[in-house]
Design an enzyme around this catalytic site. Structure first.
Site, PDB file in Angstrom:
ATOM      1  N   GLY A  36      22.112 -57.254 -12.946  1.00  0.00           N
ATOM      2  CA  GLY A  36      22.278 -56.619 -14.405  1.00  0.00           C
ATOM      3  C   GLY A  36      21.851 -57.703 -15.387  1.00  0.00           C
ATOM      4  N   LEU A  37      21.942 -57.098 -16.508  1.00  0.00           N
ATOM      5  CA  LEU A  37      21.477 -57.919 -17.659  1.00  0.00           C
ATOM      6  C   LEU A  37      22.372 -59.313 -17.854  1.00  0.00           C
ATOM      7  CD1 LEU A  37      21.124 -54.925 -20.338  1.00  0.00           C
ATOM      8  CD2 LEU A  37      19.162 -56.200 -19.051  1.00  0.00           C
ATOM      9  N   SER A  38      21.688 -60.276 -18.779  1.00  0.00           N
ATOM     10  CA  SER A  38      22.488 -61.294 -18.859  1.00  0.00           C
ATOM     11  C   SER A  38      23.883 -61.006 -19.866  1.00  0.00           C
ATOM     12  CB  SER A  38      21.547 -62.340 -19.886  1.00  0.00           C
ATOM     13  OG  SER A  38      22.392 -63.402 -20.292  1.00  0.00           O
ATOM     14  N   ALA A  40      26.093 -59.200 -18.514  1.00  0.00           N
ATOM     15  CA  ALA A  40      26.805 -57.738 -18.147  1.00  0.00           C
ATOM     16  C   ALA A  40      28.204 -58.222 -17.501  1.00  0.00           C
ATOM     17  CB  ALA A  40      25.786 -57.309 -17.269  1.00  0.00           C
ATOM     18  N   GLY A  41      28.190 -59.339 -16.884  1.00  0.00           N
ATOM     19  CA  GLY A  41      29.586 -59.723 -16.291  1.00  0.00           C
ATOM     20  C   GLY A  41      29.215 -60.018 -14.727  1.00  0.00           C
ATOM     21  N   LYS A  42      28.215 -60.067 -14.177  1.00  0.00           N
ATOM     22  CA  LYS A  42      27.677 -60.355 -12.921  1.00  0.00           C
ATOM     23  C   LYS A  42      28.586 -61.703 -12.169  1.00  0.00           C
ATOM     24  CE  LYS A  42      23.577 -61.060 -13.697  1.00  0.00           C
ATOM     25  NZ  LYS A  42      23.835 -60.996 -15.260  1.00  0.00           N
ATOM     26  N   SER A  43      28.487 -62.738 -12.993  1.00  0.00           N
ATOM     27  CA  SER A  43      29.041 -63.828 -12.533  1.00  0.00           C
ATOM     28  C   SER A  43      30.775 -63.759 -12.510  1.00  0.00           C
ATOM     29  CB  SER A  43      28.701 -65.188 -13.124  1.00  0.00           C
ATOM     30  OG  SER A  43      27.331 -65.607 -13.120  1.00  0.00           O
ATOM     31  N   SER A 110      17.776 -60.782 -11.395  1.00  0.00           N
ATOM     32  CA  SER A 110      17.109 -60.268 -10.686  1.00  0.00           C
ATOM     33  C   SER A 110      16.608 -58.826 -11.282  1.00  0.00           C
ATOM     34  CB  SER A 110      17.582 -60.095  -9.308  1.00  0.00           C
ATOM     35  OG  SER A 110      18.982 -59.435  -9.223  1.00  0.00           O
TER      36      SER A 110
END
Length: 199
Positions: A36-38, A40-43, A110
């Site tokens: 997802g975008l920077s 976005a909440g991935k980490s 990614s």
């Protein structure tokens, strides 16, 4: 691998199988690939899920995009070629960790489908779960915790995903989570469901 090196490099198999490790640890080794975008909440999701899994007795590890670029991938930039190599290396590490029996939580922008498909092939389709953190550009830019969107808009950060470089959203992710609409608890419950765990 360089063709000249192939005759010099031989794969050595061990006496302990992936199945042996799975039996020891009591869970299936998987890679949950957050894209997802920077901002976005991935980490944030990956680390929250890691905490839940460790508390439940599951051996797991987070591979975070920024952290990996401090060491393993410190020599890579943000061109399309370097982004592809970044993802290839991470996928190889995740594959090794899965072979060791770990659940891997990989949090990487990614942005390109081809790179994520390569990651799936390296890790193995049976171990790979793609999670699209589908939070909108507007929400991500409003958060902007690192000030990167502001810098990208001013031209100070070139090739920034979502602004000056494209993001190719997954077409058929295993799970899509919009952190602009879901609470952390709601998102984690869905991720635990993906892993076959009680929420």
């Amino acid at each position: 691998m360089n063709d000249k090196l192939k005759p010099l490099v031989v794969w050595h198999g061990g006496q302990v199988s992936r199945e042996d490790r799975q039996a020891l640890l009591g869970h299936q080794p998987l890679t949950i690939w957050f894209t997802g975008l920077s901002a976005a909440g991935k980490s944030t999701l990956a680390y929250a899920l890691e905490s839940e899994l460790i508390a439940a007795g599951r051996a797991c590890c987070v591979l975070d995009g920024d952290n990996v670029r401090h060491g393993l991938n410190r020599n890579l930039g943000f061109s399309a070629e370097d982004r592809a190599e970044n993802i290839r290396r991470v996928a190889e590490v995740a594959h090794l960790m899965n072979d060791a029996g770990l659940i891997v939580l990989a949090a990487f922008i990614s942005p390109f489908r081809a790179d994520r498909e390569l990651a799936r092939e390296i890790i193995g389709p049976e171990q790979f779960r793609e999670v699209f953190v589908s939070t909108s550009l507007a929400v991500c830019e409003a958060r902007d915790p690192k000030g990167l969107y502001c810098k990208a808009r001013s031209g100070a950060v070139p090739e920034f995903t979502g602004i000056s470089s494209p993001y190719e959203a997954p077409e058929n992710p295993h799970l899509a989570l919009d952190t602009g609409l879901l609470s952390s608890a709601e998102a984690i419950a869905q991720l635990k469901g993906l892993l076959g765990l009680a929420a």
